[in-house]
Scaffold this motif. Sequence first.
Motif, PDB file in Angstrom:
ATOM      1  N   ALA A  83       0.682  -1.150  -0.105  1.00  0.00           N
ATOM      2  CA  ALA A  83      -0.034  -0.018   0.057  1.00  0.00           C
ATOM      3  C   ALA A  83       0.960   1.203  -0.016  1.00  0.00           C
ATOM      4  N   LEU A 107      -9.657  -1.920   4.432  1.00  0.00           N
ATOM      5  CA  LEU A 107      -9.331  -1.509   3.092  1.00  0.00           C
ATOM      6  C   LEU A 107      -8.916  -1.956   1.951  1.00  0.00           C
ATOM      7  N   LEU A 108      -8.073  -3.238   2.504  1.00  0.00           N
ATOM      8  CA  LEU A 108      -7.161  -4.079   1.445  1.00  0.00           C
ATOM      9  C   LEU A 108      -8.169  -5.179   1.062  1.00  0.00           C
ATOM     10  N   LYS A 111      -9.007  -6.715  -2.656  1.00  0.00           N
ATOM     11  CA  LYS A 111      -8.430  -5.744  -3.711  1.00  0.00           C
ATOM     12  C   LYS A 111      -7.128  -6.757  -4.116  1.00  0.00           C
ATOM     13  N   LEU A 117      -7.281   2.610  -3.640  1.00  0.00           N
ATOM     14  CA  LEU A 117      -7.864   2.469  -2.514  1.00  0.00           C
ATOM     15  C   LEU A 117      -8.795   3.697  -1.933  1.00  0.00           C
TER      16      LEU A 117
END
Length: 315
Positions: A83, A107-108, A111, A117
């Motif tokens: 990230a 958030l990940l 993905k 993001l």
Amino acid sequence: MADQVFISLGPDRAELFRWSTDRLVQATTEREGEGGPAGGIHLGRVVKLDRTLNAAFVEIGLARPGLLPLKKHDSLSEGDAIAVQVRRDSREDKGVRLARFNAKPNLLADKHPPALLIPPPMLWQTALRALVPERVDAIHCDRRGDGEKIIATAPELAKKVQHTPRRNWEMNDAAANEEIAAALQEEVPLSSGGSLLFEPVRTLCAIDVNSGDAGARRGEGGGINETALAVNLAAAREIPIQLALRNIGGVIVIDFIDIEHRGKRDQVVEALREAVIVDPAIDWVGNMSRLGLVELKRRRSGPTLAEMWLKRTQG
């Protein structure tokens, strides 16, 4: 004098205008999705490690990989997902500059790199967050609903926000357009009778202070030239306003009119250092050389005024 900020977050375009006393010192205009990647947070993939640069090249979905500086004992490997946040837009033949971002697991989730993001902030948001709250007198928003977005962007400015329809702005569009038109010119007349000439090039921006019809000529007068001093002082007060409005970043070299007396040179530099309070993006101001040169450094942030208004005129 405290700043007055006027913001319009219309459905087609978001604009911000910052006035200090009766001078426009900042203007941004942008359509949704029109801005650069700076500030955006991505899940990227390491495509190359360069130990000579002590950096990794990370694919984040742009035209070229971004550069991520590494720590001394970094354990990253090619192919790793990471990230990152874009800290600086691409320049000429260089990709964006990246920094690590400590992303929360949610958030990940689900993905796969490269993936965006969190979108980058818009220009008005970046400009608002950079303001010094103590220098802001009021923030006028065009529509009532805009106030919530402004407060969410800069909570520390919440008490300064008030609803003022754009048609009732004290510093109206006509006044702003006049200031912007002047700032799109290479030459800036000074109240002293001299002028400034802005000459941006790829690696820096040179500003030449000209005596013009003020009668101050280099080498004339056989000593301290008070007219040259007056032109230099006027230039020192004007240059930070012009840099902020034009949004010119990087290394700036100012060629003041030569003054032999060191005390007078110091007087000009002190005036410049006092004037930069109008522009929070100016990081450093150097001393004046015997040739009248002063270097300063201004943080790069987004497109220049000329680039923004070119896009605006093109629709």
